[in-house]
Design a protein around this motif. Structure first.
Motif, PDB file in Angstrom:
ATOM      1  N   LEU A  94       0.907  -1.264  -0.638  1.00 39.62           N
ATOM      2  CA  LEU A  94       0.079   0.002  -0.103  1.00 39.62           C
ATOM      3  C   LEU A  94       1.170   1.573   0.108  1.00 39.62           C
ATOM      4  N   GLY A  95       2.605   1.163  -0.301  1.00 40.20           N
ATOM      5  CA  GLY A  95       3.144   1.603  -0.179  1.00 40.20           C
ATOM      6  C   GLY A  95       3.814   2.487   1.466  1.00 40.20           C
ATOM      7  N   ALA A  96       3.357   1.568   1.913  1.00 39.34           N
ATOM      8  CA  ALA A  96       4.559   2.174   3.306  1.00 39.34           C
ATOM      9  C   ALA A  96       6.011   1.730   2.572  1.00 39.34           C
ATOM     10  N   THR A  97       6.851   2.278   3.740  1.00 42.60           N
ATOM     11  CA  THR A  97       8.145   1.845   3.477  1.00 42.60           C
ATOM     12  C   THR A  97       8.566   1.140   4.881  1.00 42.60           C
ATOM     13  N   VAL A  98       9.956   0.464   4.377  1.00 42.67           N
ATOM     14  CA  VAL A  98      10.314  -0.349   5.943  1.00 42.67           C
ATOM     15  C   VAL A  98      11.041   0.319   7.360  1.00 42.67           C
ATOM     16  N   HIS A  99      10.760   0.108   8.094  1.00 41.75           N
ATOM     17  CA  HIS A  99      11.566   0.965   9.401  1.00 41.75           C
ATOM     18  C   HIS A  99      12.289  -0.116   9.759  1.00 41.75           C
ATOM     19  N   GLU A 100      11.662  -1.134  10.169  1.00 45.65           N
ATOM     20  CA  GLU A 100      12.226  -2.523  10.536  1.00 45.65           C
ATOM     21  C   GLU A 100      11.543  -3.723   9.784  1.00 45.65           C
ATOM     22  N   LYS A 101      12.082  -4.895   9.232  1.00 45.76           N
ATOM     23  CA  LYS A 101      11.550  -6.272   8.862  1.00 45.76           C
ATOM     24  C   LYS A 101      11.637  -6.659  10.291  1.00 45.76           C
ATOM     25  N   PRO A 102      10.672  -7.987  10.103  1.00 43.33           N
ATOM     26  CA  PRO A 102      10.071  -9.091  11.117  1.00 43.33           C
ATOM     27  C   PRO A 102      11.221  -9.498  11.342  1.00 43.33           C
ATOM     28  N   VAL A 103      10.851  -9.012  12.768  1.00 44.57           N
ATOM     29  CA  VAL A 103      12.001  -9.836  13.964  1.00 44.57           C
ATOM     30  C   VAL A 103      11.281 -10.730  14.671  1.00 44.57           C
ATOM     31  N   GLU A 104      11.686 -11.405  15.478  1.00 45.98           N
ATOM     32  CA  GLU A 104      11.326 -12.837  16.332  1.00 45.98           C
ATOM     33  C   GLU A 104      11.842 -11.963  17.988  1.00 45.98           C
ATOM     34  N   ARG A 105      11.298 -11.404  18.286  1.00 44.43           N
ATOM     35  CA  ARG A 105      11.756 -11.530  19.901  1.00 44.43           C
ATOM     36  C   ARG A 105      11.838 -12.183  20.923  1.00 44.43           C
ATOM     37  N   GLY A 106      11.527 -13.238  20.542  1.00 46.11           N
ATOM     38  CA  GLY A 106      11.531 -14.461  21.423  1.00 46.11           C
ATOM     39  C   GLY A 106       9.786 -15.961  21.454  1.00 46.11           C
ATOM     40  N   PRO A 107      10.054 -16.365  21.486  1.00 48.67           N
ATOM     41  CA  PRO A 107       8.757 -17.266  21.814  1.00 48.67           C
ATOM     42  C   PRO A 107       7.778 -16.581  21.545  1.00 48.67           C
ATOM     43  N   GLY A 108       6.924 -16.620  20.565  1.00 53.79           N
ATOM     44  CA  GLY A 108       5.280 -15.876  21.131  1.00 53.79           C
ATOM     45  C   GLY A 108       4.759 -14.271  20.154  1.00 53.79           C
ATOM     46  N   PHE A 109       6.448 -14.232  19.974  1.00 52.50           N
ATOM     47  CA  PHE A 109       6.541 -11.919  19.929  1.00 52.50           C
ATOM     48  C   PHE A 109       7.058 -12.496  18.569  1.00 52.50           C
ATOM     49  N   VAL A 110       6.557 -11.534  17.417  1.00 52.08           N
ATOM     50  CA  VAL A 110       7.600 -11.418  16.259  1.00 52.08           C
ATOM     51  C   VAL A 110       6.878  -9.526  16.448  1.00 52.08           C
ATOM     52  N   THR A 111       7.980  -8.874  16.015  1.00 53.93           N
ATOM     53  CA  THR A 111       7.873  -7.179  14.979  1.00 53.93           C
ATOM     54  C   THR A 111       7.787  -6.955  13.919  1.00 53.93           C
ATOM     55  N   ALA A 112       7.142  -5.915  13.293  1.00 52.90           N
ATOM     56  CA  ALA A 112       8.201  -5.303  12.378  1.00 52.90           C
ATOM     57  C   ALA A 112       7.300  -4.415  13.004  1.00 52.90           C
ATOM     58  N   SER A 113       7.310  -2.943  11.440  1.00 51.92           N
ATOM     59  CA  SER A 113       7.668  -1.346  11.500  1.00 51.92           C
ATOM     60  C   SER A 113       7.959  -0.761  10.421  1.00 51.92           C
ATOM     61  N   VAL A 114       6.733  -0.203  10.006  1.00 47.19           N
ATOM     62  CA  VAL A 114       6.946   0.550   8.570  1.00 47.19           C
ATOM     63  C   VAL A 114       6.450   2.489   8.887  1.00 47.19           C
ATOM     64  N   VAL A 115       7.042   2.956   7.629  1.00 44.04           N
ATOM     65  CA  VAL A 115       6.493   4.003   8.264  1.00 44.04           C
ATOM     66  C   VAL A 115       5.757   4.235   6.636  1.00 44.04           C
ATOM     67  N   ASP A 116       4.366   4.800   7.410  1.00 41.90           N
ATOM     68  CA  ASP A 116       3.054   5.104   6.413  1.00 41.90           C
ATOM     69  C   ASP A 116       3.685   6.493   5.361  1.00 41.90           C
TER      70      ASP A 116
END
Length: 136
Positions: A94-116
């Motif tokens: 949808l046009g957002a850009t990568v801020h941080e690609k998906p990262v597993e932070r531990g069992p049951g916790f995955v994060t990612a972020s973009v800049v809208d």
């Protein structure tokens, strides 16, 4: 003292464009729109299991020093999603850009972020604790 998330506020130079982008992302229109001089100056969506509020306000109302011109702004607020990779890819499509690609932070916790497209950092997270609280 802190009892829970009420509203996350993002800024945009063009609130109408941000409204359209977030409507496309979320699949529904905002429940509240405040126009000033005929154009939206603030819109608000209710999101998710707890109906948290995502507000988008015209950047001209940002506090001094918070214009955010040319850089990602604010803290990273993570919204729970069931599939981080799929959500991340949809945001990019949808046009957002990568801020941080998906990262597993531990069992049951995955994060990612973009800049809208409006310069705001948007986080997505698979969070087992969220699901545990929701289920209780």
């Amino acid at each position: 003292m802190l009892r829970g998330l009420t509203t996350v506020t993002f800024f945009a130079d063009d609130v109408a464009a941000a409204q359209s982008w977030y409507t496309e992302l979320l699949g529904f229109e905002p429940y509240f729109v405040r126009p000033i001089e005929g154009v939206p100056a603030y819109v608000e969506f209710r999101i998710g299991d707890y109906q948290h509020e995502l507000g988008i306000v015209d950047r001209r109302f940002a506090l001094p020093g918070r214009s955010g011109e040319g850089e990602a702004g604010g803290a990273v607020v993570y919204w729970h999603v069931d599939d981080v990779q799929a959500a991340f890819e949809r945001l990019l499509s949808l046009g957002a850009t990568v801020h941080e690609k998906p990262v597993e932070r531990g069992p049951g916790f995955v994060t990612a972020s973009v800049v809208d497209p409006f310069g705001n950092t948007l986080g997505v997270m698979y969070n087992q604790h969220y699901l545990d609280v929701l289920g209780s």
